[in-house]
Design a protein around this motif. Structure first.
Motif, mmCIF file in Angstrom:
data_model
loop_
_atom_site.group_PDB
_atom_site.id
_atom_site.type_symbol
_atom_site.label_atom_id
_atom_site.label_comp_id
_atom_site.label_asym_id
_atom_site.label_seq_id
_atom_site.Cartn_x
_atom_site.Cartn_y
_atom_site.Cartn_z
ATOM 1 N N ALA A 11 0.828 -1.207 0.000
ATOM 2 C CA ALA A 11 0.000 0.000 0.000
ATOM 3 C C ALA A 11 0.862 1.257 0.000
ATOM 4 O O ALA A 11 0.470 2.287 -0.568
ATOM 5 N N LEU A 12 2.039 1.194 0.622
ATOM 6 C CA LEU A 12 2.935 2.347 0.655
ATOM 7 C C LEU A 12 3.658 2.545 -0.680
ATOM 8 O O LEU A 12 3.843 3.679 -1.114
ATOM 9 N N LYS A 13 4.042 1.454 -1.339
ATOM 10 C CA LYS A 13 4.835 1.562 -2.571
ATOM 11 C C LYS A 13 3.990 1.531 -3.844
ATOM 12 O O LYS A 13 4.296 2.224 -4.820
ATOM 13 N N TYR A 14 2.923 0.725 -3.812
ATOM 14 C CA TYR A 14 2.131 0.506 -5.022
ATOM 15 C C TYR A 14 0.654 0.809 -4.806
ATOM 16 O O TYR A 14 -0.215 0.266 -5.486
ATOM 17 N N GLY A 15 0.369 1.691 -3.872
ATOM 18 C CA GLY A 15 -1.012 1.945 -3.480
ATOM 19 C C GLY A 15 -1.916 2.428 -4.592
ATOM 20 O O GLY A 15 -3.144 2.310 -4.492
ATOM 21 N N GLN A 16 -1.346 2.944 -5.671
ATOM 22 C CA GLN A 16 -2.171 3.453 -6.778
ATOM 23 C C GLN A 16 -2.976 2.341 -7.446
ATOM 24 O O GLN A 16 -3.958 2.610 -8.139
ATOM 25 N N HIS A 17 -2.582 1.076 -7.225
ATOM 26 C CA HIS A 17 -3.301 -0.043 -7.841
ATOM 27 C C HIS A 17 -4.425 -0.577 -6.948
ATOM 28 O O HIS A 17 -5.192 -1.434 -7.391
ATOM 29 N N LEU A 18 -4.515 -0.097 -5.714
ATOM 30 C CA LEU A 18 -5.434 -0.688 -4.742
ATOM 31 C C LEU A 18 -6.756 0.059 -4.658
ATOM 32 O O LEU A 18 -6.804 1.284 -4.680
ATOM 33 N N LYS A 19 -7.809 -0.721 -4.497
ATOM 34 C CA LYS A 19 -9.113 -0.184 -4.131
ATOM 35 C C LYS A 19 -9.287 -0.238 -2.616
ATOM 36 O O LYS A 19 -9.919 0.616 -2.017
ATOM 37 N N GLY A 20 -8.705 -1.256 -1.993
ATOM 38 C CA GLY A 20 -8.771 -1.400 -0.547
ATOM 39 C C GLY A 20 -7.727 -2.370 -0.052
ATOM 40 O O GLY A 20 -7.259 -3.241 -0.802
ATOM 41 N N ALA A 21 -7.332 -2.232 1.215
ATOM 42 C CA ALA A 21 -6.323 -3.088 1.836
ATOM 43 C C ALA A 21 -6.921 -3.732 3.080
ATOM 44 O O ALA A 21 -7.626 -3.070 3.851
ATOM 45 N N ILE A 22 -6.643 -5.009 3.267
ATOM 46 C CA ILE A 22 -7.109 -5.723 4.458
ATOM 47 C C ILE A 22 -5.889 -6.323 5.145
ATOM 48 O O ILE A 22 -5.189 -7.173 4.575
ATOM 49 N N ILE A 23 -5.618 -5.855 6.359
ATOM 50 C CA ILE A 23 -4.484 -6.324 7.151
ATOM 51 C C ILE A 23 -5.038 -7.236 8.232
ATOM 52 O O ILE A 23 -5.740 -6.787 9.146
ATOM 53 N N SER A 24 -4.755 -8.522 8.121
ATOM 54 C CA SER A 24 -5.316 -9.519 9.028
ATOM 55 C C SER A 24 -4.231 -10.015 9.982
ATOM 56 O O SER A 24 -3.272 -10.661 9.566
ATOM 57 N N SER A 25 -4.368 -9.642 11.239
ATOM 58 C CA SER A 25 -3.475 -10.147 12.292
ATOM 59 C C SER A 25 -2.009 -9.819 12.045
ATOM 60 O O SER A 25 -1.135 -10.694 12.035
ATOM 61 N N MET A 26 -1.734 -8.536 11.817
ATOM 62 C CA MET A 26 -0.337 -8.102 11.716
ATOM 63 C C MET A 26 -0.200 -6.671 12.185
ATOM 64 O O MET A 26 -1.038 -5.820 11.848
ATOM 65 N N VAL A 27 0.847 -6.415 12.968
ATOM 66 C CA VAL A 27 1.105 -5.069 13.459
ATOM 67 C C VAL A 27 2.266 -4.455 12.690
ATOM 68 O O VAL A 27 2.944 -5.117 11.907
ATOM 69 N N ASP A 28 2.491 -3.173 12.919
ATOM 70 C CA ASP A 28 3.460 -2.416 12.126
ATOM 71 C C ASP A 28 4.860 -2.398 12.710
ATOM 72 O O ASP A 28 5.745 -1.717 12.189
#
Length: 301
Positions: A119-136
């Motif tokens: 999402a940070l590098k190629y976010g222009q291709h995304l409609k939505g992001a789902i982060i399941s069970s992961m922290v930053d």
């Protein structure tokens, strides 16, 4: 897009196993965890999301069960392919070869880390992001998983595990029995038989390089994982989904929901690290509501 299994050839010459299910104009690409796990907990997503018209694609990352497995004992191969950058850019190449754009990207655990980076590098291709069970970041994870272990096991068992870890004696039978207890309580609470195999399907060279021996110690490259100072730059609608009884710290998830501008946090009761299996009805209710809200342009926290 072609349904069923397709073997794609990467520009580096290696081959990846991919599978696409369902029909519709909404595209979802699934990234498994590990690193070194495989696609299998995504296999019912096409059926679960069919009423929304979602076409679901999944693949096994390089080194994983159904895809090519390089000789990571070769230092040059390990140096080139056991990196964050390799696996991130692999997602983008898979997207291109599957012909996806304006799509949803979901990732579980390590896959969730890839979603954030993508999402940070190629976010222009995304409609939505789902982060399941992961922290930053990994530091908050380590603190939480140590507390989980201390809460779940007697003090002498924890001391025993720490002793074996200090010795590097990961194969100790009693140590592995304690790992099994922790996995049953916080990783795979439902202990599903459907995705069990007669032998281990984990790509241990990949897992060991990034994680270590098990989910409760970090001895590999993931010790460096920390993008807390970057996630505010994720602009696409983002769903954060966590189990309420898992290894990842919910306090970190709540902070992430504040830091990612266009995000929503949901939690799954009685769900462990694989809460899409532990409590599937709640997990899919949350996922479907997110997709419907984004599609209808009504998404908000």
């Amino acid at each position: 897009m072609k349904q069923g299994t397709t073997i794609i050839t990467l520009d580096n010459g290696y081959h990846l196993w991919t599978n696409t299910q369902g029909e519709g104009d909404i595209q979802l690409l699934c990234l498994h965890g590990g690193p070194g796990g495989n696609h299998e907990y995504w296999e019912n997503f096409g059926e679960e999301l069919a009423d929304l018209g979602v076409q679901v694609s999944m693949y096994d990352q390089l080194g994983s069960w159904y895809s090519d497995q390089p000789d990571y004992s070769n230092p040059e191969i390990a140096k080139k392919y056991l990196t964050y950058d390799y696996f991130l850019d692999e997602v983008e190449e898979v997207r291109q070869k599957l012909g996806l754009d304006n799509f949803y990207l979901i990732g579980q655990s390590w896959g969730g880390a890839l979603v954030m980076m993508y999402a940070l590098k190629y976010g222009q291709h995304l409609k939505g992001a789902i982060i399941s069970s992961m922290v930053d970041n990994i530091d908050e994870y380590v603190k939480n998983v140590n507390k989980v272990r201390e809460d779940a096991l007697p003090a002498d068992a924890v001391a025993y595990m720490k002793q074996k870890e200090a010795e590097g004696n990961w194969d100790d039978p009693q140590y592995q029995k304690y790992v099994d207890v922790l996995n049953a309580g916080y990783v795979d609470r439902k202990q599903p038989t459907a995705i069990r195999h007669l032998i281990s399907t984990m790509a241990t060279p990949v897992y060991n390089a990034f994680q270590g021996d098990n989910e409760f110690v970090i001895t590999g490259k993931l010790k460096e994982w920390d993008i807390r100072d970057q996630i505010h730059n994720i602009k696409v609608p983002t769903l954060l989904t966590f189990g309420e009884h898992e290894t990842m710290p919910l306090a970190s998830a709540r902070r992430m929901a504040r830091d990612i501008p266009n995000s929503r946090l949901v939690t799954t009761p009685n769900g462990g690290h694989h809460h899409m299996i532990d409590n599937a009805p709640v997990y899919f209710d949350h996922l479907k509501q997110f997709i419907k809200d984004v599609e209808n342009d009504t998404f908000n926290k």
